[in-house]
Motif scaffolding. Structure first.
Motif, PDB file in Angstrom:
ATOM      1  N   LEU A  82       0.835  -1.200   0.000  1.00 58.66           N
ATOM      2  CA  LEU A  82       0.000   0.000   0.000  1.00 58.66           C
ATOM      3  C   LEU A  82       0.879   1.263   0.000  1.00 58.66           C
ATOM      4  O   LEU A  82       0.647   2.203  -0.759  1.00 58.66           O
ATOM      5  CB  LEU A  82      -0.936  -0.011   1.222  1.00 58.66           C
ATOM      6  CG  LEU A  82      -2.034   1.042   1.257  1.00 58.66           C
ATOM      7  CD1 LEU A  82      -2.980   0.906   0.065  1.00 58.66           C
ATOM      8  CD2 LEU A  82      -2.824   0.954   2.572  1.00 58.66           C
ATOM      9  N   SER A  83       1.915   1.271   0.854  1.00 61.88           N
ATOM     10  CA  SER A  83       2.822   2.415   0.901  1.00 61.88           C
ATOM     11  C   SER A  83       3.544   2.579  -0.434  1.00 61.88           C
ATOM     12  O   SER A  83       3.779   3.697  -0.903  1.00 61.88           O
ATOM     13  CB  SER A  83       3.849   2.242   2.020  1.00 61.88           C
ATOM     14  OG  SER A  83       3.184   2.116   3.251  1.00 61.88           O
ATOM     15  N   LYS A  84       3.905   1.436  -1.032  1.00 58.59           N
ATOM     16  CA  LYS A  84       4.612   1.498  -2.309  1.00 58.59           C
ATOM     17  C   LYS A  84       3.720   2.060  -3.406  1.00 58.59           C
ATOM     18  O   LYS A  84       4.158   2.849  -4.244  1.00 58.59           O
ATOM     19  CB  LYS A  84       5.104   0.095  -2.699  1.00 58.59           C
ATOM     20  CG  LYS A  84       6.560   0.089  -3.145  1.00 58.59           C
ATOM     21  CD  LYS A  84       7.088  -1.300  -3.348  1.00 58.59           C
ATOM     22  CE  LYS A  84       7.058  -1.677  -4.805  1.00 58.59           C
ATOM     23  NZ  LYS A  84       7.280  -3.129  -5.026  1.00 58.59           N
ATOM     24  N   PHE A  85       2.450   1.668  -3.362  1.00 61.74           N
ATOM     25  CA  PHE A  85       1.496   2.212  -4.336  1.00 61.74           C
ATOM     26  C   PHE A  85       1.433   3.739  -4.217  1.00 61.74           C
ATOM     27  O   PHE A  85       1.421   4.455  -5.228  1.00 61.74           O
ATOM     28  CB  PHE A  85       0.099   1.607  -4.128  1.00 61.74           C
ATOM     29  CG  PHE A  85      -0.951   2.287  -4.963  1.00 61.74           C
ATOM     30  CD1 PHE A  85      -1.066   2.016  -6.328  1.00 61.74           C
ATOM     31  CD2 PHE A  85      -1.803   3.237  -4.404  1.00 61.74           C
ATOM     32  CE1 PHE A  85      -2.008   2.674  -7.112  1.00 61.74           C
ATOM     33  CE2 PHE A  85      -2.751   3.902  -5.182  1.00 61.74           C
ATOM     34  CZ  PHE A  85      -2.851   3.615  -6.534  1.00 61.74           C
ATOM     35  N   ALA A  86       1.406   4.234  -2.965  1.00 61.88           N
ATOM     36  CA  ALA A  86       1.310   5.683  -2.733  1.00 61.88           C
ATOM     37  C   ALA A  86       2.500   6.391  -3.386  1.00 61.88           C
ATOM     38  O   ALA A  86       2.345   7.423  -4.053  1.00 61.88           O
ATOM     39  CB  ALA A  86       1.258   5.963  -1.241  1.00 61.88           C
ATOM     40  N   LEU A 105       1.075   5.833 -14.287  1.00 56.86           N
ATOM     41  CA  LEU A 105       0.993   4.932 -13.138  1.00 56.86           C
ATOM     42  C   LEU A 105       1.012   3.480 -13.613  1.00 56.86           C
ATOM     43  O   LEU A 105       1.732   2.641 -13.049  1.00 56.86           O
ATOM     44  CB  LEU A 105      -0.289   5.233 -12.350  1.00 56.86           C
ATOM     45  CG  LEU A 105      -0.578   4.379 -11.118  1.00 56.86           C
ATOM     46  CD1 LEU A 105       0.545   4.502 -10.093  1.00 56.86           C
ATOM     47  CD2 LEU A 105      -1.913   4.792 -10.475  1.00 56.86           C
ATOM     48  N   ASP A 106       0.244   3.189 -14.655  1.00 61.57           N
ATOM     49  CA  ASP A 106       0.217   1.825 -15.187  1.00 61.57           C
ATOM     50  C   ASP A 106       1.614   1.386 -15.623  1.00 61.57           C
ATOM     51  O   ASP A 106       2.004   0.237 -15.431  1.00 61.57           O
ATOM     52  CB  ASP A 106      -0.767   1.724 -16.365  1.00 61.57           C
ATOM     53  CG  ASP A 106      -2.222   1.764 -15.878  1.00 61.57           C
ATOM     54  OD1 ASP A 106      -2.461   1.387 -14.705  1.00 61.57           O
ATOM     55  OD2 ASP A 106      -3.096   2.186 -16.650  1.00 61.57           O
ATOM     56  N   LYS A 107       2.372   2.315 -16.185  1.00 61.23           N
ATOM     57  CA  LYS A 107       3.746   2.015 -16.598  1.00 61.23           C
ATOM     58  C   LYS A 107       4.601   1.640 -15.387  1.00 61.23           C
ATOM     59  O   LYS A 107       5.352   0.683 -15.405  1.00 61.23           O
ATOM     60  CB  LYS A 107       4.361   3.236 -17.303  1.00 61.23           C
ATOM     61  CG  LYS A 107       4.701   2.971 -18.776  1.00 61.23           C
ATOM     62  CD  LYS A 107       5.474   4.142 -19.366  1.00 61.23           C
ATOM     63  CE  LYS A 107       4.530   5.135 -20.050  1.00 61.23           C
ATOM     64  NZ  LYS A 107       5.189   6.395 -20.428  1.00 61.23           N
ATOM     65  N   LEU A 108       4.446   2.423 -14.306  1.00 62.74           N
ATOM     66  CA  LEU A 108       5.252   2.193 -13.097  1.00 62.74           C
ATOM     67  C   LEU A 108       4.883   0.886 -12.395  1.00 62.74           C
ATOM     68  O   LEU A 108       5.717   0.242 -11.767  1.00 62.74           O
ATOM     69  CB  LEU A 108       5.098   3.355 -12.112  1.00 62.74           C
ATOM     70  CG  LEU A 108       5.718   4.681 -12.521  1.00 62.74           C
ATOM     71  CD1 LEU A 108       5.336   5.769 -11.521  1.00 62.74           C
ATOM     72  CD2 LEU A 108       7.246   4.557 -12.600  1.00 62.74           C
ATOM     73  N   LEU A 109       3.590   0.514 -12.486  1.00 66.65           N
ATOM     74  CA  LEU A 109       3.156  -0.706 -11.809  1.00 66.65           C
ATOM     75  C   LEU A 109       3.483  -1.909 -12.675  1.00 66.65           C
ATOM     76  O   LEU A 109       3.355  -3.031 -12.355  1.00 66.65           O
ATOM     77  CB  LEU A 109       1.652  -0.644 -11.521  1.00 66.65           C
ATOM     78  CG  LEU A 109       1.207   0.467 -10.540  1.00 66.65           C
ATOM     79  CD1 LEU A 109      -0.309   0.565 -10.495  1.00 66.65           C
ATOM     80  CD2 LEU A 109       1.748   0.238  -9.136  1.00 66.65           C
ATOM     81  N   GLU A 167       2.547   9.106  -6.598  1.00 64.23           N
ATOM     82  CA  GLU A 167       3.213  10.419  -6.587  1.00 64.23           C
ATOM     83  C   GLU A 167       4.219  10.528  -7.740  1.00 64.23           C
ATOM     84  O   GLU A 167       4.302  11.545  -8.421  1.00 64.23           O
ATOM     85  CB  GLU A 167       3.907  10.650  -5.237  1.00 64.23           C
ATOM     86  CG  GLU A 167       2.887  10.869  -4.125  1.00 64.23           C
ATOM     87  CD  GLU A 167       3.493  10.957  -2.728  1.00 64.23           C
ATOM     88  OE1 GLU A 167       4.748  10.873  -2.603  1.00 64.23           O
ATOM     89  OE2 GLU A 167       2.715  11.107  -1.769  1.00 64.23           O
ATOM     90  N   ASN A 168       4.974   9.445  -7.949  1.00 60.86           N
ATOM     91  CA  ASN A 168       5.939   9.459  -9.044  1.00 60.86           C
ATOM     92  C   ASN A 168       5.251   9.583 -10.404  1.00 60.86           C
ATOM     93  O   ASN A 168       5.773  10.246 -11.315  1.00 60.86           O
ATOM     94  CB  ASN A 168       6.809   8.201  -9.012  1.00 60.86           C
ATOM     95  CG  ASN A 168       7.797   8.246  -7.848  1.00 60.86           C
ATOM     96  OD1 ASN A 168       8.119   9.334  -7.344  1.00 60.86           O
ATOM     97  ND2 ASN A 168       8.256   7.087  -7.397  1.00 60.86           N
ATOM     98  N   ALA A 169       4.076   8.969 -10.525  1.00 64.01           N
ATOM     99  CA  ALA A 169       3.327   9.059 -11.790  1.00 64.01           C
ATOM    100  C   ALA A 169       2.926  10.514 -12.065  1.00 64.01           C
ATOM    101  O   ALA A 169       2.970  10.983 -13.203  1.00 64.01           O
ATOM    102  CB  ALA A 169       2.088   8.166 -11.738  1.00 64.01           C
ATOM    103  N   VAL A 170       2.557  11.236 -11.005  1.00 59.20           N
ATOM    104  CA  VAL A 170       2.208  12.656 -11.160  1.00 59.20           C
ATOM    105  C   VAL A 170       3.433  13.448 -11.626  1.00 59.20           C
ATOM    106  O   VAL A 170       3.375  14.227 -12.589  1.00 59.20           O
ATOM    107  CB  VAL A 170       1.672  13.238  -9.822  1.00 59.20           C
ATOM    108  CG1 VAL A 170       1.560  14.752  -9.898  1.00 59.20           C
ATOM    109  CG2 VAL A 170       0.321  12.622  -9.462  1.00 59.20           C
ATOM    110  N   ILE A 171       4.558  13.206 -10.965  1.00 61.77           N
ATOM    111  CA  ILE A 171       5.791  13.936 -11.312  1.00 61.77           C
ATOM    112  C   ILE A 171       6.227  13.600 -12.746  1.00 61.77           C
ATOM    113  O   ILE A 171       6.595  14.497 -13.516  1.00 61.77           O
ATOM    114  CB  ILE A 171       6.937  13.580 -10.315  1.00 61.77           C
ATOM    115  CG1 ILE A 171       6.514  13.878  -8.868  1.00 61.77           C
ATOM    116  CG2 ILE A 171       8.224  14.302 -10.677  1.00 61.77           C
ATOM    117  CD1 ILE A 171       6.283  15.323  -8.523  1.00 61.77           C
ATOM    118  N   ASP A 172       6.142  12.305 -13.122  1.00 60.64           N
ATOM    119  CA  ASP A 172       6.512  11.909 -14.484  1.00 60.64           C
ATOM    120  C   ASP A 172       5.632  12.615 -15.517  1.00 60.64           C
ATOM    121  O   ASP A 172       6.103  13.048 -16.572  1.00 60.64           O
ATOM    122  CB  ASP A 172       6.362  10.386 -14.662  1.00 60.64           C
ATOM    123  CG  ASP A 172       7.410   9.614 -13.863  1.00 60.64           C
ATOM    124  OD1 ASP A 172       8.344  10.264 -13.336  1.00 60.64           O
ATOM    125  OD2 ASP A 172       7.280   8.375 -13.745  1.00 60.64           O
TER     126      ASP A 172
END
Ligand code: NAP
Ligand code: MG
Length: 402
Positions: free
Chosen positions: A349-353, A398-402, A357-362
Motif C-alpha cells: 500500500l505504501s509502495k502504491f502511494a 501509473l500503469d507504466k510504473l506498476l 506520486e511518481n506518476a504525477v511527477i513523471d
C-alpha cells in the motif's frame, strides 16, 4: 490485476465545489482500480454539514482519533454570502478549525517540487515545510481602543483569589491596547507534533520565536521545546542523524533564504500565517502545496492546502470543462494511503502511494500540466490540459510504473 488489500479503513471526508468534483474523479481514475479501498465516509459538503448542524465534522474528527488516518477534501468555510447561497441555519465554523481543535494537532505544509518550475529563491532545492502553531496569541486576543488618558493594567485572578497586577502603560493620550494568551498544554502539543513529524519525515527541525524581546511569553515556547526535546526526542534524533535547533525569528528568516531547503520550520501562530504564504508563493503555486495535520499522539489528517476553487466550480456548473490542478488533492490521498500502509505494516500500500506520486511527477516532467502550472514553466511554451485529461495521463504513467 489484483487489487491492493487494506486492513483498517481511512477516514474519508468529502468536501465542496470544484474539489468535490475532482475528489470523485481522482478516486475513480487513480485509486479504486488499484486499491481495495476501505474508508469510513463522512460528507463534509456544506449541504450535509447543515443537515447535521455540523455534527458530521465532529464525528469525522473523532473517527480520525479512532482510526489514526484521514484524508480530507477542501470545504467551504461559510461567510455571509454562503449563508444566503446555501440557505444555512447557522454560520458554521471552519471544519479545519473544528478538526484541529479535537485532534489538538499542528498543520504542516509542504510544497511539491518539479524540475521545470524553479522556486523564486534560486538556492532552494528541497521543500521547506512550515509548521504553524494554530492556537492562541493574536488570533484569540482581546483588544480595544483606549479613548482617553488613563492607566492600563494587566490583572490575573487565581482560582483562590490571589491577584497579579502589572502596569502596561500610563496613557497620556488615546491609544490602543491588546491582551493575548497561550496555554502550556497547547504549546506542549505543538512541540510534540513537530518533533514527531521531524522523526516521521527524517528532517531537521527549526523553531523560531522572539525571546530576546518577549522574555516570558516567547521564552516559554523556547523552554517547552527544549524540555520536550531533551526528555522525549533527543535519542531518536541522534539515532536518525537529524537535528533540532532554536533560533531568533530574524535569524531564521535570513537562514531560510540562504538555505537549500529540506527541513521543517516551526513557527508561532502569526509567524506561521505570514511565512507560509511567503514560502508557498516563492515555491510556485498554491495548487502544489500539501498539508497534513499531525496530533501529538500520532494521528494524521491529509489534505490540499488550497480551497474549493470556487471560480472554476461556477464555470464547471455552467457546463465548461476546467483545467483545475488536482495534484495537491492526489497527494493528500497518497499521503493517507502511505501512512495507513506504515501503520498497518502493508508495504504494498505504501509502495502504491509512492508510485502514484511518481506518476504525477513523471506526467509533469513530460510537459503535461494544468493551466496554473503552464505559466510557471520557463523557456518552453506548453498547452494546458483539462483536469480529466491530466488524470488520464497520470493513470497511463501509473500503469507504466506498476
Ligand atoms: P481557493 O479555493 O484556494 O482558490 C483561489 C484561487 O487560487 C482560485 O480561484 C484559482 O485561481 C487558484 N487555485 C487554487 N487552487 C487551485 C487549483 N487546484 N487549481 C488551479 N487553480 C487553483 O481559495 P478561495 O477562492 O479564497 O476560497 C474558496 C473556498 O474555499 C472558500 O469558501 C473558502 O472558505 C474555502 N477554503 C477552504 C480551505 C480548506 O478546506 N482547507 C482552504 C482555503 C479556502 P484562478 O481562479 O485565478 O484560476
Ligand atoms: Mg495567511
Amino acid at each position: 490485476m489484483k487489487k491492493i488489500k487494506m486492513t483498517t479503513p481511512i477516514v474519508e471526508m468529502d468536501g465542496d465545489e470544484m474539489t468535490r468534483v475532482l475528489w470523485k474523479m481522482i478516486k475513480e481514475t487513480l485509486i479504486l482500480p488499484y486499491v481495495d479501498l476501505q474508508t469510513e465516509y463522512f460528507d463534509l459538503g456544506l449541504v450535509h454539514r447543515d443537515e447535521t448542524r455540523d455534527q458530521v465534522t465532529i464525528d469525522a474528527a473523532n473517527a480520525i482519533k479512532r482510526l489514526g488516518v484521514g484524508v480530507k477534501c477542501a470545504t467551504i468555510t461559510p461567510n455571509e454570502k454562503r449563508m444566503t447561497e446555501y440557505n444555512l441555519a447557522e454560520k458554521y465554523k471552519s471544519p479545519n478549525g473544528t478538526i484541529r481543535a479535537i485532534l489538538d494537532g499542528t498543520v504542516f505544509r509542504t510544497p511539491i517540487l518539479i524540475d521545470s518550475i524553479k522556486p523564486v529563491v534560486r538556492n532552494w532545492k528541497k521543500p521547506i515545510t512550515i509548521a504553524r502553531h494554530a492556537y492562541g496569541d493574536v488570533y484569540r486576543c482581546t483588544e480595544f481602543r483606549v479613548p482617553e488618558k488613563g492607566k492600563a493594567e494587566l490583572l490575573f485572578t487565581g482560582e483562590n483569589g490571589t491577584q497579579y497586577r502589572h502596569e502596561i502603560y500610563d496613557f497620556e493620550c488615546p491609544g490602543i491596547i491588546q491582551g493575548m494568551y497561550n496555554k502550556d498544554s497547547s504549546i506542549y502539543s505543538f512541540a510534540r507534533s513537530c518533533f514527531q513529524y521531524a522523526v516521521d519525515t527524517k528532517q531537521d527541525l527549526w523553531f523560531s520565536a522572539k525571546d530576546t524581546i518577549s522574555k516570558v511569553y516567547d521564552e516559554r515556547f523556547k523552554q517547552v521545546f527544549e524540555e520536550v526535546f531533551d526528555a522525549e526526542y533527543k535519542a531518536e534524533f541522534d539515532r536518525l542523524g537529524i537535528t533540532y535547533f532554536y533560533t531568533l525569528i530574524d535569524d531564521a528568516v535570513a537562514r531560510v533564504i540562504r538555505s537549500e531547503g529540506g527541513y521543517i520550520w516551526a513557527c508561532k501562530n502569526y509567524d506561521g500565517d505570514v511565512m507560509s504564504d511567503m514560502v508557498s508563493t516563492a515555491f510556485g503555486s498554491l495548487a502544489m502545496m500539501t498539508s497534513v495535520l499531525v496530533s501529538p499522539d500520532g494521528n494524521y489528517e491529509y489534505e490540499a492546502a488550497h480551497g474549493t476553487v470556487t471560480r472554476h466550480y461556477y464555470r464547471y456548473r455552467d457546463g465548461e470543462r476546467t483545467s483545475t490542478n488536482p495534484i495537491a488533492t492526489i497527494f493528500a490521498w497518497s499521503g493517507a494511503l502511505r501512512k495507513r500502509g506504515e501503520k498497518d505494516g502493508l508495504e504494498e500500500l505504501s509502495k502504491f502511494a509512492t508510485n502514484l506520486e511518481n506518476a504525477v511527477i513523471d506526467t509533469l516532467n513530460d510537459g503535461i500540466m494544468t493551466k496554473d502550472l503552464v505559466g510557471l514553466v520557463e523557456d518552453v511554451k506548453l498547452e494546458p490540459v483539462y483536469s480529466d485529461e491530466f488524470l488520464e495521463q497520470v493513470k497511463k504513467h501509473l500503469d507504466k510504473l506498476l
